[in-house]
Design a protein around this motif. Structure first.
Motif, PDB file in Angstrom:
ATOM      1  N   ILE A  16      45.294  48.925  40.216  1.00  0.00           N
ATOM      2  CA  ILE A  16      44.103  48.711  39.771  1.00  0.00           C
ATOM      3  C   ILE A  16      44.036  47.372  39.057  1.00  0.00           C
ATOM      4  O   ILE A  16      43.038  46.603  39.165  1.00  0.00           O
ATOM      5  N   ASP A  17      44.896  47.165  38.090  1.00  0.00           N
ATOM      6  CA  ASP A  17      45.018  45.763  37.449  1.00  0.00           C
ATOM      7  C   ASP A  17      45.162  44.510  38.259  1.00  0.00           C
ATOM      8  O   ASP A  17      44.307  43.681  38.290  1.00  0.00           O
ATOM      9  N   PHE A  18      45.827  44.687  39.471  1.00  0.00           N
ATOM     10  CA  PHE A  18      46.184  43.795  40.538  1.00  0.00           C
ATOM     11  C   PHE A  18      44.842  43.465  41.139  1.00  0.00           C
ATOM     12  O   PHE A  18      44.147  42.324  41.397  1.00  0.00           O
ATOM     13  N   GLU A  19      44.046  44.387  41.706  1.00  0.00           N
ATOM     14  CA  GLU A  19      42.432  44.477  42.093  1.00  0.00           C
ATOM     15  C   GLU A  19      41.664  43.938  41.246  1.00  0.00           C
ATOM     16  O   GLU A  19      40.927  43.150  41.783  1.00  0.00           O
ATOM     17  N   ASP A  20      41.547  44.307  40.025  1.00  0.00           N
ATOM     18  CA  ASP A  20      40.636  43.595  39.142  1.00  0.00           C
ATOM     19  C   ASP A  20      41.068  42.053  39.028  1.00  0.00           C
ATOM     20  O   ASP A  20      40.119  41.303  38.993  1.00  0.00           O
ATOM     21  N   ARG A  21      42.305  41.719  38.930  1.00  0.00           N
ATOM     22  CA  ARG A  21      42.498  40.310  38.874  1.00  0.00           C
ATOM     23  C   ARG A  21      42.221  39.513  40.036  1.00  0.00           C
ATOM     24  O   ARG A  21      41.725  38.220  40.041  1.00  0.00           O
ATOM     25  N   LEU A  22      42.595  40.008  41.079  1.00  0.00           N
ATOM     26  CA  LEU A  22      42.178  39.620  42.441  1.00  0.00           C
ATOM     27  C   LEU A  22      40.701  39.409  42.521  1.00  0.00           C
ATOM     28  O   LEU A  22      40.294  38.363  43.042  1.00  0.00           O
ATOM     29  N   LEU A  38      38.502  39.008  39.957  1.00  0.00           N
ATOM     30  CA  LEU A  38      38.254  37.954  39.061  1.00  0.00           C
ATOM     31  C   LEU A  38      38.435  36.464  39.646  1.00  0.00           C
ATOM     32  O   LEU A  38      37.789  35.459  39.556  1.00  0.00           O
ATOM     33  N   LEU A  39      39.797  36.434  40.330  1.00  0.00           N
ATOM     34  CA  LEU A  39      40.023  35.285  40.748  1.00  0.00           C
ATOM     35  C   LEU A  39      39.201  34.717  42.050  1.00  0.00           C
ATOM     36  O   LEU A  39      39.172  33.748  42.307  1.00  0.00           O
ATOM     37  N   THR A  40      38.847  35.824  42.921  1.00  0.00           N
ATOM     38  CA  THR A  40      37.900  35.434  43.788  1.00  0.00           C
ATOM     39  C   THR A  40      36.631  34.861  43.636  1.00  0.00           C
ATOM     40  O   THR A  40      36.181  33.992  44.145  1.00  0.00           O
ATOM     41  N   ARG A  41      36.096  35.672  42.671  1.00  0.00           N
ATOM     42  CA  ARG A  41      34.791  34.966  42.005  1.00  0.00           C
ATOM     43  C   ARG A  41      34.986  33.853  41.501  1.00  0.00           C
ATOM     44  O   ARG A  41      34.214  32.838  41.581  1.00  0.00           O
ATOM     45  N   SER A  42      35.899  33.411  40.725  1.00  0.00           N
ATOM     46  CA  SER A  42      36.278  32.214  40.105  1.00  0.00           C
ATOM     47  C   SER A  42      36.553  31.152  41.256  1.00  0.00           C
ATOM     48  O   SER A  42      36.075  30.153  41.144  1.00  0.00           O
ATOM     49  N   ALA A  43      37.072  31.621  42.374  1.00  0.00           N
ATOM     50  CA  ALA A  43      37.238  30.445  43.380  1.00  0.00           C
ATOM     51  C   ALA A  43      35.937  30.079  44.206  1.00  0.00           C
ATOM     52  O   ALA A  43      35.912  29.169  44.475  1.00  0.00           O
ATOM     53  N   GLU A  44      35.119  31.184  44.208  1.00  0.00           N
ATOM     54  CA  GLU A  44      33.756  31.055  44.674  1.00  0.00           C
ATOM     55  C   GLU A  44      32.986  30.150  43.971  1.00  0.00           C
ATOM     56  O   GLU A  44      32.413  29.219  44.562  1.00  0.00           O
TER      57      GLU A  44
END
Length: 156
Positions: free
Chosen positions: A70-76, A78-84
């Motif tokens: 769950i922590d991994f998916e949340d960070r992923l 967040l990072l996806t939104r940040s990359a976008e």
């Protein structure tokens, strides 16, 4: 309960093996001193405790793995939104740079046109300067001529 069934089967097998061994040869022993395995129940309890502990550890490991997932998916996410967002920023910046380059090109063209116009105006002024200089140099003479003309007109 599973352990009890297993050990009951093992005990039966041991009894069958002992019966077949006794049939061939009887060991010598004192029947009165033999008490069997007095601590056998404790071994089963110990094995049950180990089984329970193992099940608890497995459940804890699954929970920890699930929490990590769950922590991994949340960070992923967040990072996806940040990359976008960064991709959009890059696109906007590149567009602004392109617009600025177009504006610079337009300004250079306007400057070149203005310099051409200025040069042509300066050339025109140089062409008409002798005529203007003639008028300013001969101003006194022209005033005198006009005054004479005015007097002649008044006499007539």
């Amino acid at each position: 309960s599973v352990l009890k069934k297993f050990y009951a089967k093992v005990a039966l097998m041991q009894v069958k093996n002992q019966a077949s061994e006794q049939a061939t040869e009887d060991p010598e022993y004192d029947e009165g001193d033999f008490k069997g395995q007095a601590n056998g129940g404790k071994v089963q309890e110990l094995l049950k405790a180990v089984l329970d502990d193992t099940a608890k550890e497995e459940a804890d490991a699954h929970k920890a793995e699930q929490d990590a997932q769950i922590d991994f998916e949340d960070r992923l996410a967040l990072l996806t939104r940040s990359a976008e967002e960064l991709g959009k920023t890059i696109t906007d910046t590149e567009k602004a740079i392109a617009d600025a380059k177009v504006k610079v090109t337009e300004n250079k063209e306007m400057k070149a046109d203005a310099e051409k116009e200025k040069k042509s105006i300066e050339e025109y002024l140089e062409d008409i300067k002798p005529q203007c200089d003639f008028i300013t140099k001969n101003l006194d003479q022209r005033k005198a001529n006009r005054a004479g003309e005015t007097k002649s007109l008044e006499k007539a």
